[in-house]
Design a protein around this motif. Structure first.
Motif, mmCIF file in Angstrom:
data_model
loop_
_atom_site.group_PDB
_atom_site.id
_atom_site.type_symbol
_atom_site.label_atom_id
_atom_site.label_comp_id
_atom_site.label_asym_id
_atom_site.label_seq_id
_atom_site.Cartn_x
_atom_site.Cartn_y
_atom_site.Cartn_z
ATOM 1 N N PRO A 1 -7.827 28.835 40.731
ATOM 2 C CA PRO A 1 -6.990 28.617 41.906
ATOM 3 C C PRO A 1 -5.937 29.722 42.039
ATOM 4 N N LEU A 2 -5.768 30.230 43.273
ATOM 5 C CA LEU A 2 -4.763 31.239 43.592
ATOM 6 C C LEU A 2 -4.025 30.807 44.857
ATOM 7 N N GLY A 3 -2.702 31.065 44.914
ATOM 8 C CA GLY A 3 -1.985 30.778 46.146
ATOM 9 C C GLY A 3 -0.554 30.330 45.893
ATOM 10 N N PRO A 4 0.122 29.846 46.926
ATOM 11 C CA PRO A 4 -0.439 29.615 48.261
ATOM 12 C C PRO A 4 -0.500 30.885 49.122
ATOM 13 N N TRP A 5 0.274 31.916 48.724
ATOM 14 C CA TRP A 5 0.332 33.177 49.467
ATOM 15 C C TRP A 5 0.716 34.281 48.512
#
Length: 261
Positions: free
Chosen positions: A170-174
């Motif tokens: 998971p990567l993020g949110p920005w």
């Protein structure tokens, strides 16, 4: 600037996040970017509420280069010494998901762990980067979760399956382009309970060290990601859990764990 990648009405675009608040609050808007964030771009002036779009992984990397045991306390909690040289491994593009997407519990594991990490997003093609030029090749930073099948990692000498299965990155949110990454609070919670709490200043090897080390061996491309290691406190995830990674000055990455099926 906070740069998000999103889909709306079947179209994918980048946008600059404006306002204060959370993804769910309704207080944030996206000013759609004309072009791509790896080159000069303009803001279109066309704005959409962030809670009306689907957030995607902020980048689609050609490769994710991850670093193991880069926090001394984490190495110790797993019974390891800090390595003499950085431990590097890859997570494939198919492992990448965004904030709000589900982590699928792999059928071949019975011990899934969270690992909160600061992720470095590369902004330009680079190789053999000198230390004094490292900042020039970085677009910005985002939150990451190096989800790990710990039992598989212990059982198999290579970490490819343990750390590279679908939905394990998971990567993020920005991507935050305007933050000093060297002393930020990094934490993970599971169902609201704090599990990990550390500071990026506790890294054994700095971001500069890692970029120099990696680019001695390989070319990094725009959108590639470096995972910089996790602080102590890693622990189990179960189906139904909600795991959140929060990094000071960047934001919060949130994912639920579901049964693969």
């Amino acid at each position: 600037m906070r740069i998000a990648r999103f889909s709306i009405d079947g179209n994918v675009a980048f946008g600059a996040v404006e306002g204060q608040g959370t993804v769910e609050s309704g207080d944030l808007v996206l000013d759609i970017i004309k072009g791509i964030p790896y080159a000069d771009f303009d803001l279109s002036g066309t704005k959409v509420p962030l809670n009306k779009v689907r957030l995607l992984p902020p980048v689609l990397p050609n490769k994710v280069v991850a670093i193991g045991r880069n926090y001394a306390e984490h190495a110790a909690e797993l019974g390891h010494e800090v390595p003499e040289a950085p431990i590097t491994f890859f997570k494939p593009t198919t492992s990448v998901i965004g904030s709000g997407d589900a982590i699928e519990y792999p059928s071949f594991s019975e011990e899934l762990h969270h690992e909160a990490e600061l992720a470095v997003v590369i902004g330009r093609m680079c190789r053999e980067v000198p230390r004094e030029r490292v900042r020039d090749v970085i677009l910005g930073y985002t939150c990451a979760n190096d989800v790990t099948a710990r039992d598989v990692q212990k059982r198999e000498k290579q970490w490819a399956r343990a750390k590279g299965f679908d939905t394990s990155c998971p990567l993020g949110p920005w991507v935050e382009t305007d933050v000093d990454p060297h002393d930020l609070t990094i934490q993970a919670t599971v169902n609201g309970e704090q599990r990990q709490l550390g500071r990026t200043s506790d890294m054994v090897r700095s971001i500069e060290d890692l970029v120099v080390h990696i680019t001695e061996a390989m070319t990094l491309l725009p959108g590639d990601v470096i995972l910089t290691g996790t602080p102590a406190g890693v622990g189990p995830l179960h189906v139904g859990d909600e795991v959140a990674v929060t990094i000071e000055g960047i934001g919060t990455l949130t994912n639920k764990v579901i049964k693969r099926g």
